[in-house]
Design a protein around this motif. Structure first.
Motif, PDB file in Angstrom:
ATOM      1  N   LYS A  27      -7.456   0.835 -29.555  1.00 51.69           N
ATOM      2  CA  LYS A  27      -7.328   2.115 -28.852  1.00 51.69           C
ATOM      3  C   LYS A  27      -8.455   2.305 -27.837  1.00 51.69           C
ATOM      4  O   LYS A  27      -8.252   2.904 -26.785  1.00 51.69           O
ATOM      5  N   ALA A  28      -9.640   1.765 -28.137  1.00 49.86           N
ATOM      6  CA  ALA A  28     -10.772   1.873 -27.218  1.00 49.86           C
ATOM      7  C   ALA A  28     -10.705   0.840 -26.093  1.00 49.86           C
ATOM      8  O   ALA A  28     -11.521   0.870 -25.177  1.00 49.86           O
ATOM      9  N   GLY A  29      -9.751  -0.086 -26.189  1.00 47.97           N
ATOM     10  CA  GLY A  29      -9.621  -1.109 -25.154  1.00 47.97           C
ATOM     11  C   GLY A  29     -10.672  -2.197 -25.265  1.00 47.97           C
ATOM     12  O   GLY A  29     -11.061  -2.801 -24.264  1.00 47.97           O
ATOM     13  N   LEU A  30     -11.130  -2.464 -26.480  1.00 48.78           N
ATOM     14  CA  LEU A  30     -12.157  -3.480 -26.715  1.00 48.78           C
ATOM     15  C   LEU A  30     -11.542  -4.673 -27.447  1.00 48.78           C
ATOM     16  O   LEU A  30     -10.502  -4.541 -28.088  1.00 48.78           O
ATOM     17  N   PRO A  31     -12.183  -5.849 -27.382  1.00 45.56           N
ATOM     18  CA  PRO A  31     -11.640  -7.013 -28.088  1.00 45.56           C
ATOM     19  C   PRO A  31     -11.593  -6.769 -29.595  1.00 45.56           C
ATOM     20  O   PRO A  31     -12.542  -6.249 -30.172  1.00 45.56           O
ATOM     21  N   VAL A  32     -10.499  -7.165 -30.234  1.00 41.06           N
ATOM     22  CA  VAL A  32     -10.340  -6.926 -31.671  1.00 41.06           C
ATOM     23  C   VAL A  32     -11.279  -7.787 -32.503  1.00 41.06           C
ATOM     24  O   VAL A  32     -11.484  -7.527 -33.685  1.00 41.06           O
ATOM     25  N   THR A  33     -11.889  -8.791 -31.897  1.00 37.85           N
ATOM     26  CA  THR A  33     -12.837  -9.652 -32.617  1.00 37.85           C
ATOM     27  C   THR A  33     -14.276  -9.172 -32.492  1.00 37.85           C
ATOM     28  O   THR A  33     -15.194  -9.854 -32.932  1.00 37.85           O
ATOM     29  N   LEU A  34     -14.474  -7.999 -31.915  1.00 39.07           N
ATOM     30  CA  LEU A  34     -15.831  -7.516 -31.639  1.00 39.07           C
ATOM     31  C   LEU A  34     -16.686  -7.409 -32.902  1.00 39.07           C
ATOM     32  O   LEU A  34     -17.846  -7.827 -32.907  1.00 39.07           O
ATOM     33  N   PHE A  35     -16.143  -6.875 -33.974  1.00 32.44           N
ATOM     34  CA  PHE A  35     -16.934  -6.679 -35.191  1.00 32.44           C
ATOM     35  C   PHE A  35     -17.141  -7.969 -35.971  1.00 32.44           C
ATOM     36  O   PHE A  35     -17.957  -8.003 -36.886  1.00 32.44           O
ATOM     37  N   THR A  36     -16.431  -9.029 -35.622  1.00 31.09           N
ATOM     38  CA  THR A  36     -16.601 -10.295 -36.327  1.00 31.09           C
ATOM     39  C   THR A  36     -17.576 -11.219 -35.617  1.00 31.09           C
ATOM     40  O   THR A  36     -17.928 -12.263 -36.148  1.00 31.09           O
ATOM     41  N   GLN A  37     -18.014 -10.850 -34.413  1.00 32.31           N
ATOM     42  CA  GLN A  37     -18.986 -11.664 -33.684  1.00 32.31           C
ATOM     43  C   GLN A  37     -20.358 -11.533 -34.339  1.00 32.31           C
ATOM     44  O   GLN A  37     -20.656 -10.539 -34.998  1.00 32.31           O
ATOM     45  N   GLU A  38     -21.216 -12.550 -34.136  1.00 29.50           N
ATOM     46  CA  GLU A  38     -22.519 -12.555 -34.796  1.00 29.50           C
ATOM     47  C   GLU A  38     -23.423 -11.430 -34.304  1.00 29.50           C
ATOM     48  O   GLU A  38     -23.975 -10.680 -35.088  1.00 29.50           O
ATOM     49  N   HIS A  39     -23.614 -11.291 -32.999  1.00 28.85           N
ATOM     50  CA  HIS A  39     -24.424 -10.213 -32.435  1.00 28.85           C
ATOM     51  C   HIS A  39     -23.659  -9.583 -31.282  1.00 28.85           C
ATOM     52  O   HIS A  39     -23.931  -9.868 -30.122  1.00 28.85           O
ATOM     53  N   PRO A  40     -22.692  -8.719 -31.595  1.00 29.63           N
ATOM     54  CA  PRO A  40     -21.875  -8.161 -30.516  1.00 29.63           C
ATOM     55  C   PRO A  40     -22.669  -7.216 -29.619  1.00 29.63           C
ATOM     56  O   PRO A  40     -23.358  -6.315 -30.102  1.00 29.63           O
ATOM     57  N   VAL A  41     -22.597  -7.461 -28.326  1.00 32.51           N
ATOM     58  CA  VAL A  41     -23.268  -6.621 -27.331  1.00 32.51           C
ATOM     59  C   VAL A  41     -22.189  -6.066 -26.413  1.00 32.51           C
ATOM     60  O   VAL A  41     -21.348  -6.811 -25.921  1.00 32.51           O
ATOM     61  N   ILE A  42     -22.201  -4.750 -26.193  1.00 36.45           N
ATOM     62  CA  ILE A  42     -21.212  -4.133 -25.316  1.00 36.45           C
ATOM     63  C   ILE A  42     -21.915  -3.290 -24.271  1.00 36.45           C
ATOM     64  O   ILE A  42     -23.064  -2.886 -24.451  1.00 36.45           O
ATOM     65  N   THR A  43     -21.204  -3.009 -23.204  1.00 41.56           N
ATOM     66  CA  THR A  43     -21.766  -2.200 -22.122  1.00 41.56           C
ATOM     67  C   THR A  43     -21.810  -0.729 -22.538  1.00 41.56           C
ATOM     68  O   THR A  43     -21.197  -0.326 -23.522  1.00 41.56           O
ATOM     69  N   GLN A  44     -22.512   0.035 -21.754  1.00 43.51           N
ATOM     70  CA  GLN A  44     -22.620   1.473 -22.006  1.00 43.51           C
ATOM     71  C   GLN A  44     -21.248   2.136 -21.958  1.00 43.51           C
ATOM     72  O   GLN A  44     -20.923   2.970 -22.796  1.00 43.51           O
ATOM     73  N   ASP A  45     -20.427   1.733 -21.003  1.00 41.02           N
ATOM     74  CA  ASP A  45     -19.082   2.288 -20.879  1.00 41.02           C
ATOM     75  C   ASP A  45     -18.231   1.958 -22.105  1.00 41.02           C
ATOM     76  O   ASP A  45     -17.533   2.812 -22.642  1.00 41.02           O
ATOM     77  N   ALA A  46     -18.312   0.705 -22.563  1.00 39.49           N
ATOM     78  CA  ALA A  46     -17.542   0.293 -23.742  1.00 39.49           C
ATOM     79  C   ALA A  46     -18.023   1.026 -24.990  1.00 39.49           C
ATOM     80  O   ALA A  46     -17.212   1.426 -25.837  1.00 39.49           O
ATOM     81  N   TYR A  47     -19.329   1.221 -25.112  1.00 38.74           N
ATOM     82  CA  TYR A  47     -19.879   1.936 -26.269  1.00 38.74           C
ATOM     83  C   TYR A  47     -19.384   3.387 -26.271  1.00 38.74           C
ATOM     84  O   TYR A  47     -18.999   3.929 -27.296  1.00 38.74           O
ATOM     85  N   PHE A  48     -19.375   4.004 -25.088  1.00 38.25           N
ATOM     86  CA  PHE A  48     -18.884   5.380 -24.971  1.00 38.25           C
ATOM     87  C   PHE A  48     -17.406   5.456 -25.362  1.00 38.25           C
ATOM     88  O   PHE A  48     -16.997   6.369 -26.085  1.00 38.25           O
ATOM     89  N   ARG A  49     -16.593   4.477 -24.901  1.00 41.58           N
ATOM     90  CA  ARG A  49     -15.178   4.447 -25.271  1.00 41.58           C
ATOM     91  C   ARG A  49     -15.004   4.296 -26.779  1.00 41.58           C
ATOM     92  O   ARG A  49     -14.149   4.947 -27.385  1.00 41.58           O
ATOM     93  N   LEU A  50     -15.831   3.455 -27.397  1.00 38.16           N
ATOM     94  CA  LEU A  50     -15.742   3.247 -28.837  1.00 38.16           C
ATOM     95  C   LEU A  50     -16.068   4.544 -29.586  1.00 38.16           C
ATOM     96  O   LEU A  50     -15.324   4.967 -30.479  1.00 38.16           O
ATOM     97  N   MET A  51     -17.146   5.202 -29.218  1.00 38.60           N
ATOM     98  CA  MET A  51     -17.546   6.433 -29.902  1.00 38.60           C
ATOM     99  C   MET A  51     -16.549   7.567 -29.646  1.00 38.60           C
ATOM    100  O   MET A  51     -16.260   8.365 -30.536  1.00 38.60           O
ATOM    101  N   THR A  52     -16.005   7.633 -28.437  1.00 40.28           N
ATOM    102  CA  THR A  52     -15.000   8.653 -28.119  1.00 40.28           C
ATOM    103  C   THR A  52     -13.731   8.419 -28.933  1.00 40.28           C
ATOM    104  O   THR A  52     -13.126   9.373 -29.442  1.00 40.28           O
ATOM    105  N   THR A  53     -13.342   7.169 -29.081  1.00 40.97           N
ATOM    106  CA  THR A  53     -12.156   6.837 -29.867  1.00 40.97           C
ATOM    107  C   THR A  53     -12.353   7.218 -31.330  1.00 40.97           C
ATOM    108  O   THR A  53     -11.462   7.801 -31.954  1.00 40.97           O
ATOM    109  N   ILE A  54     -13.526   6.916 -31.873  1.00 37.65           N
ATOM    110  CA  ILE A  54     -13.821   7.286 -33.261  1.00 37.65           C
ATOM    111  C   ILE A  54     -13.749   8.799 -33.416  1.00 37.65           C
ATOM    112  O   ILE A  54     -13.155   9.313 -34.359  1.00 37.65           O
ATOM    113  N   ALA A  55     -14.339   9.523 -32.471  1.00 45.34           N
ATOM    114  CA  ALA A  55     -14.310  10.988 -32.530  1.00 45.34           C
ATOM    115  C   ALA A  55     -12.886  11.520 -32.434  1.00 45.34           C
ATOM    116  O   ALA A  55     -12.521  12.486 -33.116  1.00 45.34           O
ATOM    117  N   ASP A  56     -12.052  10.899 -31.600  1.00 45.73           N
ATOM    118  CA  ASP A  56     -10.658  11.339 -31.448  1.00 45.73           C
ATOM    119  C   ASP A  56      -9.845  11.097 -32.717  1.00 45.73           C
ATOM    120  O   ASP A  56      -8.961  11.886 -33.061  1.00 45.73           O
TER     121      ASP A  56
END
Length: 130
Positions: A27-56
């Motif tokens: 729903k946030a438009g992020l790769p579904v393997t993000l949480f399985t990566q060893e040290h996942p790093v995302i951009t500020q925009d992607a982080y905002f989308r993730l947190m907004t999706t969780i809040a929604d």
């Protein structure tokens, strides 16, 4: 652009609140393997989308606060400060420590650039890097 390092436990935390991590990532438009990566790093925009999706997806507005306070500071282990701690430990435990330790992603190339570029040019690059 700022980048955020996600702790590997985000998926488990989302599940503890009744959310499916893969559904949240889709729903946030992020790769579904993000949480399985060893040290996942995302951009500020992607982080905002993730947190907004969780809040929604969560009807309870206090979820973000509960998520932030679930882990004590002693158990939180982001790798970036651990790199600094490792360098300090190395310096303290050596018989003849170096006067300077170069640590962190991109530190050595930046030192090289600083040595070959004029000061104003290097400062301009650093000011416009993010």
């Amino acid at each position: 652009m700022n980048r955020f390092l996600l702790d590997g436990r985000y998926g488990a935390v989302l599940q503890s609140f009744g959310l499916q991590p893969i559904a949240v990532l889709k729903k946030a438009g992020l790769p579904v393997t993000l949480f399985t990566q060893e040290h996942p790093v995302i951009t500020q925009d992607a982080y905002f989308r993730l947190m907004t999706t969780i809040a929604d997806l969560m009807p309870d507005e206090s979820v973000s606060i509960r998520m932030a306070t679930m882990e004590s500071i002693e158990t939180f282990s982001p790798p970036i400060p651990s790199v600094v701690a490792k360098a300090i430990d190395k310096a303290v435990n050596q018989k003849r420590p170096k006067t300077c330790y170069v640590i962190g992603f991109g530190a050595k190339p930046l030192i090289f650039l600083h040595s070959v570029l004029p000061a104003r040019c290097f400062d301009w690059i650093m000011m416009h890097a993010s």
